[in-house]
Design a protein around this motif. Structure first.
Motif, PDB file in Angstrom:
ATOM      1  N   ALA A 278     -13.810  -0.386  -0.331  1.00  0.00           N
ATOM      2  CA  ALA A 278     -12.749   0.621  -0.333  1.00  0.00           C
ATOM      3  C   ALA A 278     -11.557   0.167   0.504  1.00  0.00           C
ATOM      4  O   ALA A 278     -10.398   0.366   0.107  1.00  0.00           O
ATOM      5  N   CYS A 279     -11.819  -0.434   1.647  1.00  0.00           N
ATOM      6  CA  CYS A 279     -10.736  -0.920   2.498  1.00  0.00           C
ATOM      7  C   CYS A 279      -9.934  -1.990   1.764  1.00  0.00           C
ATOM      8  O   CYS A 279      -8.700  -1.980   1.763  1.00  0.00           O
ATOM      9  N   HIS A 280     -10.636  -2.910   1.111  1.00  0.00           N
ATOM     10  CA  HIS A 280      -9.962  -3.961   0.344  1.00  0.00           C
ATOM     11  C   HIS A 280      -9.104  -3.336  -0.763  1.00  0.00           C
ATOM     12  O   HIS A 280      -7.950  -3.723  -0.961  1.00  0.00           O
ATOM     13  N   MET A 281      -9.671  -2.371  -1.476  1.00  0.00           N
ATOM     14  CA  MET A 281      -8.951  -1.717  -2.566  1.00  0.00           C
ATOM     15  C   MET A 281      -7.657  -1.063  -2.067  1.00  0.00           C
ATOM     16  O   MET A 281      -6.592  -1.212  -2.675  1.00  0.00           O
ATOM     17  N   LEU A 282      -7.742  -0.344  -0.974  1.00  0.00           N
ATOM     18  CA  LEU A 282      -6.566   0.360  -0.466  1.00  0.00           C
ATOM     19  C   LEU A 282      -5.454  -0.613  -0.075  1.00  0.00           C
ATOM     20  O   LEU A 282      -4.278  -0.372  -0.355  1.00  0.00           O
ATOM     21  N   TRP A 283      -5.833  -1.717   0.558  1.00  0.00           N
ATOM     22  CA  TRP A 283      -4.823  -2.725   0.889  1.00  0.00           C
ATOM     23  C   TRP A 283      -4.293  -3.396  -0.369  1.00  0.00           C
ATOM     24  O   TRP A 283      -3.099  -3.697  -0.466  1.00  0.00           O
ATOM     25  N   TYR A 284      -5.166  -3.622  -1.341  1.00  0.00           N
ATOM     26  CA  TYR A 284      -4.721  -4.227  -2.595  1.00  0.00           C
ATOM     27  C   TYR A 284      -3.659  -3.351  -3.261  1.00  0.00           C
ATOM     28  O   TYR A 284      -2.604  -3.832  -3.674  1.00  0.00           O
ATOM     29  N   LEU A 285      -3.929  -2.064  -3.375  1.00  0.00           N
ATOM     30  CA  LEU A 285      -2.986  -1.147  -3.998  1.00  0.00           C
ATOM     31  C   LEU A 285      -1.657  -1.121  -3.233  1.00  0.00           C
ATOM     32  O   LEU A 285      -0.572  -1.095  -3.835  1.00  0.00           O
ATOM     33  N   HIS A 286      -1.735  -1.156  -1.915  1.00  0.00           N
ATOM     34  CA  HIS A 286      -0.535  -1.174  -1.069  1.00  0.00           C
ATOM     35  C   HIS A 286       0.311  -2.409  -1.371  1.00  0.00           C
ATOM     36  O   HIS A 286       1.521  -2.300  -1.639  1.00  0.00           O
ATOM     37  N   TYR A 287      -0.319  -3.574  -1.308  1.00  0.00           N
ATOM     38  CA  TYR A 287       0.417  -4.816  -1.541  1.00  0.00           C
ATOM     39  C   TYR A 287       0.900  -4.935  -2.982  1.00  0.00           C
ATOM     40  O   TYR A 287       1.967  -5.493  -3.243  1.00  0.00           O
ATOM     41  N   ALA A 288       0.125  -4.431  -3.936  1.00  0.00           N
ATOM     42  CA  ALA A 288       0.556  -4.461  -5.337  1.00  0.00           C
ATOM     43  C   ALA A 288       1.828  -3.633  -5.506  1.00  0.00           C
ATOM     44  O   ALA A 288       2.780  -4.073  -6.162  1.00  0.00           O
ATOM     45  N   ALA A 289       1.847  -2.453  -4.924  1.00  0.00           N
ATOM     46  CA  ALA A 289       3.031  -1.604  -5.022  1.00  0.00           C
ATOM     47  C   ALA A 289       4.249  -2.304  -4.420  1.00  0.00           C
ATOM     48  O   ALA A 289       5.339  -2.288  -5.004  1.00  0.00           O
ATOM     49  N   GLU A 290       4.062  -2.931  -3.260  1.00  0.00           N
ATOM     50  CA  GLU A 290       5.171  -3.656  -2.632  1.00  0.00           C
ATOM     51  C   GLU A 290       5.666  -4.814  -3.491  1.00  0.00           C
ATOM     52  O   GLU A 290       6.856  -5.122  -3.497  1.00  0.00           O
ATOM     53  N   ALA A 291       4.750  -5.469  -4.211  1.00  0.00           N
ATOM     54  CA  ALA A 291       5.092  -6.641  -5.030  1.00  0.00           C
ATOM     55  C   ALA A 291       5.595  -6.276  -6.423  1.00  0.00           C
ATOM     56  O   ALA A 291       5.932  -7.159  -7.206  1.00  0.00           O
ATOM     57  N   GLY A 292       5.600  -4.987  -6.743  1.00  0.00           N
ATOM     58  CA  GLY A 292       6.035  -4.573  -8.067  1.00  0.00           C
ATOM     59  C   GLY A 292       4.970  -4.769  -9.136  1.00  0.00           C
ATOM     60  O   GLY A 292       5.272  -4.757 -10.327  1.00  0.00           O
ATOM     61  N   ILE A 293       3.723  -4.936  -8.723  1.00  0.00           N
ATOM     62  CA  ILE A 293       2.600  -5.052  -9.657  1.00  0.00           C
ATOM     63  C   ILE A 293       2.083  -3.635  -9.905  1.00  0.00           C
ATOM     64  O   ILE A 293       1.613  -2.976  -8.965  1.00  0.00           O
ATOM     65  N   VAL A 294       2.141  -3.175 -11.129  1.00  0.00           N
ATOM     66  CA  VAL A 294       1.701  -1.818 -11.441  1.00  0.00           C
ATOM     67  C   VAL A 294       0.222  -1.855 -11.805  1.00  0.00           C
ATOM     68  O   VAL A 294      -0.174  -2.416 -12.826  1.00  0.00           O
ATOM     69  N   VAL A 295      -0.588  -1.280 -10.931  1.00  0.00           N
ATOM     70  CA  VAL A 295      -2.036  -1.180 -11.140  1.00  0.00           C
ATOM     71  C   VAL A 295      -2.312   0.212 -11.690  1.00  0.00           C
ATOM     72  O   VAL A 295      -1.894   1.209 -11.101  1.00  0.00           O
ATOM     73  N   THR A 296      -3.036   0.275 -12.800  1.00  0.00           N
ATOM     74  CA  THR A 296      -3.355   1.575 -13.386  1.00  0.00           C
ATOM     75  C   THR A 296      -4.851   1.883 -13.329  1.00  0.00           C
ATOM     76  O   THR A 296      -5.264   2.981 -13.684  1.00  0.00           O
ATOM     77  N   GLY A 297      -5.633   0.921 -12.879  1.00  0.00           N
ATOM     78  CA  GLY A 297      -7.067   1.146 -12.726  1.00  0.00           C
ATOM     79  C   GLY A 297      -7.654   0.104 -11.798  1.00  0.00           C
ATOM     80  O   GLY A 297      -7.186  -1.043 -11.753  1.00  0.00           O
TER      81      GLY A 297
END
Length: 156
Positions: A67-86
Motif C-alpha cells: 500500500a505504501c508503494h502504491m500511494l507513492w507510485y500514484l503520487h509520482y505518476a500524477a507529478e509526471a503526467g502519467i494517468v493511472v486508472t487502475g
C-alpha cells in the motif's frame, strides 16, 4: 526531520477461560482497535495454528509495504503526467524459520498490474518504481530487500 506519531490498540481476544494456564489452552486471536477506525480481527499464521480467515502479522506487513508503494507510485505518476486508472498488487513475501523456530522475512516482491490511460509513456511509468524505495515509510523501515515486477496495461 518531522516526527510522526502513530498509535494502535491491540486487544487479545483468545482467553478461552483459563488464560495461559497451558500452551494449548488459549487462542492466538486479537483485535487491532485503532481509535475511530473499524476493528480488524487478527490471528496467528495458519501454519502456527491460526485462523486462516483472519489477518495475521505477516499479511499486515506485506499489505502495508504494498500500500505504501502504491500511494507513492500514484503520487509520482500524477507529478509526471502519467494517468493511472487502475492499480492492483499481488505482493509475495518470503520468510525463513531458523532451527529455534524464530522466523523472519528474507525478501518481498511487489507485483502490481497498473492500468494506464492511452498514450502514457511506459518507460516513465516503469522508472517511477525505482524512486519509491527511497521515500516509502514502510520500505525504508524493513530489513529485507523489496523488488518490483510491475506489469502495465492500457485502457481499451
Amino acid at each position: 526531520m518531522a516526527v510522526h506519531e502513530y498509535t494502535s490498540r491491540i486487544v487479545w481476544t483468545g482467553n478461552t477461560g483459563a488464560g495461559t494456564r497451558s500452551y494449548t489452552g488459549y487462542a492466538r486471536t486479537w483485535d487491532i482497535a485503532v481509535p475511530g477506525k473499524p476493528v480488524v480481527p487478527c490471528s496467528n499464521d495458519p501454519l502456527l495454528g491460526g485462523d486462516p480467515g483472519r489477518m495475521n502479522p505477516e499479511d499486515l506487513l506485506l499489505s502495508a509495504l504494498s500500500a505504501c508503494h502504491m500511494l507513492w507510485y500514484l503520487h509520482y505518476a500524477a507529478e509526471a503526467g502519467i494517468v493511472v486508472t487502475g492499480y492492483e498488487d499481488t505482493p509475495v513475501g518470503w520468510g525463513k524459520v531458523g532451527p529455534g523456530g524464530a522466523g523472519r522475512f528474507v525478501s518481498a516482491e511487489l507485483r502490481p498490474v497498473i492500468t494506464l490511460a492511452p498514450g502514457a509513456d511506459v518507460a516513465v511509468a516503469e522508472a517511477i518504481h525505482h524512486r519509491i524505495p527511497g521515500v516509502c515509510f514502510i520500505a525504508r523501515s524493513v530489513a529485507f530487500p523489496v523488488t518490483h515486477a510491475p506489469r502495465f496495461r492500457f485502457e481499451p
